[in-house]
Write a protein that holds these residues in place. Structure first.
Motif, PDB file in Angstrom:
ATOM      1  N   SER A   1       0.410   5.303  -4.622  1.00  0.00           N
ATOM      2  CA  SER A   1       0.058   4.338  -3.578  1.00  0.00           C
ATOM      3  C   SER A   1      -0.535   3.062  -4.163  1.00  0.00           C
ATOM      4  O   SER A   1      -1.053   3.053  -5.288  1.00  0.00           O
ATOM      5  CB  SER A   1      -0.939   4.954  -2.602  1.00  0.00           C
ATOM      6  OG  SER A   1      -2.227   5.012  -3.195  1.00  0.00           O
TER       7      SER A   1
ATOM      8  N   CYS B   1      -6.694  -8.327   2.508  1.00  0.00           N
ATOM      9  CA  CYS B   1      -5.758  -7.372   3.102  1.00  0.00           C
ATOM     10  C   CYS B   1      -4.935  -8.152   4.124  1.00  0.00           C
ATOM     11  O   CYS B   1      -5.490  -8.688   5.082  1.00  0.00           O
ATOM     12  CB  CYS B   1      -6.553  -6.249   3.763  1.00  0.00           C
ATOM     13  SG  CYS B   1      -5.553  -4.894   4.350  1.00  0.00           S
TER      14      CYS B   1
ATOM     15  N   TYR C   1      -3.220   1.843  -3.120  1.00  0.00           N
ATOM     16  CA  TYR C   1      -4.651   2.131  -3.268  1.00  0.00           C
ATOM     17  C   TYR C   1      -4.952   2.686  -4.661  1.00  0.00           C
ATOM     18  O   TYR C   1      -5.925   2.288  -5.308  1.00  0.00           O
ATOM     19  CB  TYR C   1      -5.109   3.158  -2.229  1.00  0.00           C
ATOM     20  CG  TYR C   1      -5.099   2.673  -0.802  1.00  0.00           C
ATOM     21  CD1 TYR C   1      -5.950   1.653  -0.381  1.00  0.00           C
ATOM     22  CD2 TYR C   1      -4.257   3.256   0.138  1.00  0.00           C
ATOM     23  CE1 TYR C   1      -5.964   1.225   0.938  1.00  0.00           C
ATOM     24  CE2 TYR C   1      -4.266   2.832   1.462  1.00  0.00           C
ATOM     25  CZ  TYR C   1      -5.115   1.812   1.849  1.00  0.00           C
ATOM     26  OH  TYR C   1      -5.115   1.402   3.156  1.00  0.00           O
TER      27      TYR C   1
ATOM     28  N   SER D   1       0.442  -4.722   3.949  1.00  0.00           N
ATOM     29  CA  SER D   1       0.823  -3.509   4.658  1.00  0.00           C
ATOM     30  C   SER D   1       1.184  -3.848   6.094  1.00  0.00           C
ATOM     31  O   SER D   1       0.614  -4.774   6.680  1.00  0.00           O
ATOM     32  CB  SER D   1      -0.337  -2.514   4.639  1.00  0.00           C
ATOM     33  OG  SER D   1      -0.027  -1.375   5.405  1.00  0.00           O
TER      34      SER D   1
ATOM     35  N   LEU E   1       0.805  -1.214   0.000  1.00  0.00           N
ATOM     36  CA  LEU E   1       0.000   0.000   0.000  1.00  0.00           C
ATOM     37  C   LEU E   1       0.841   1.268   0.000  1.00  0.00           C
ATOM     38  O   LEU E   1       0.419   2.293  -0.516  1.00  0.00           O
ATOM     39  CB  LEU E   1      -0.943   0.009   1.216  1.00  0.00           C
ATOM     40  CG  LEU E   1      -1.994  -1.102   1.217  1.00  0.00           C
ATOM     41  CD1 LEU E   1      -2.831  -1.018   2.474  1.00  0.00           C
ATOM     42  CD2 LEU E   1      -2.858  -1.043  -0.029  1.00  0.00           C
TER      43      LEU E   1
ATOM     44  N   PRO F   1      -2.480  -2.651   8.002  1.00  0.00           N
ATOM     45  CA  PRO F   1      -3.570  -2.628   7.017  1.00  0.00           C
ATOM     46  C   PRO F   1      -4.866  -2.067   7.582  1.00  0.00           C
ATOM     47  O   PRO F   1      -5.216  -2.306   8.726  1.00  0.00           O
ATOM     48  CB  PRO F   1      -3.730  -4.106   6.642  1.00  0.00           C
ATOM     49  CG  PRO F   1      -3.187  -4.871   7.796  1.00  0.00           C
ATOM     50  CD  PRO F   1      -2.128  -4.003   8.423  1.00  0.00           C
TER      51      PRO F   1
ATOM     52  N   CYS G   1      -9.180  -0.941   2.382  1.00  0.00           N
ATOM     53  CA  CYS G   1      -8.850  -1.941   1.353  1.00  0.00           C
ATOM     54  C   CYS G   1     -10.102  -2.392   0.616  1.00  0.00           C
ATOM     55  O   CYS G   1     -10.111  -2.490  -0.607  1.00  0.00           O
ATOM     56  CB  CYS G   1      -8.130  -3.137   1.980  1.00  0.00           C
ATOM     57  SG  CYS G   1      -6.444  -2.774   2.498  1.00  0.00           S
TER      58      CYS G   1
ATOM     59  N   ALA H   1      -3.901  -6.604  -0.780  1.00  0.00           N
ATOM     60  CA  ALA H   1      -3.107  -5.541  -0.162  1.00  0.00           C
ATOM     61  C   ALA H   1      -2.178  -6.151   0.883  1.00  0.00           C
ATOM     62  O   ALA H   1      -2.572  -7.057   1.617  1.00  0.00           O
ATOM     63  CB  ALA H   1      -4.026  -4.528   0.510  1.00  0.00           C
TER      64      ALA H   1
END
Length: 135
Positions: A68, A110, A70, A94, A62, A97, A102, A92
């Motif tokens: 990004s 995620c 996203y 991260s 992310l 998170p 997400c 995703a």
């Protein structure tokens, strides 16, 4: 008759940390996947723009430099939808998170970093079960 083995499923990893990228790539290759790796959103978008989709899974950090994860995921969902193609899973990854964000940006899953071998193996089993050809 001689038959070629089926192609290995392709995965795209987008991660700006070289160590994390190498670890994920090694794990997934050991599980039998063909892995393409990129360290920024712009270069990943070049691969993701090719249709029909080449990947069964996209692992997307992310926090990428410049763009990004996203933004990449949001663009990709629109791109695939406009082509009426079956999209791969977009997951995703991260350190922290935000599951709601997400979901809002169209991620299928995620996962927290660092990804462990157990999490990667579980994800690959789920993926192979979903993407296996049906008789």
């Amino acid at each position: 008759a001689f038959a070629l083995p089926p192609p290995r499923p392709r995965i795209l990893i987008v991660e700006d940390c070289q160590i994390a990228l190498a670890a994920m790539q090694q794990l997934l290759e050991r599980l039998g996947f063909c892995v393409d790796a990129h360290m920024d959103g712009e270069s990943a978008m070049t691969q993701l723009a090719l249709l029909p989709p080449r990947y069964v899974l996209v692992l997307l950090d992310l926090q990428l430099p410049g763009m990004s994860g996203y933004a990449v995921a949001s663009w990709y969902r629109e791109h695939v939808r406009s082509a009426a193609a079956r999209p791969p899973w977009v997951v995703a990854i991260s350190a922290d998170p935000d599951v709601d964000a997400c979901r809002d940006y169209g991620f299928d899953r995620c996962l927290p970093k660092p990804l462990t071998a157990e999490v990667v193996a579980m994800l690959s089993r789920q993926l192979l079960a979903v993407s296996a050809p049906r008789p």
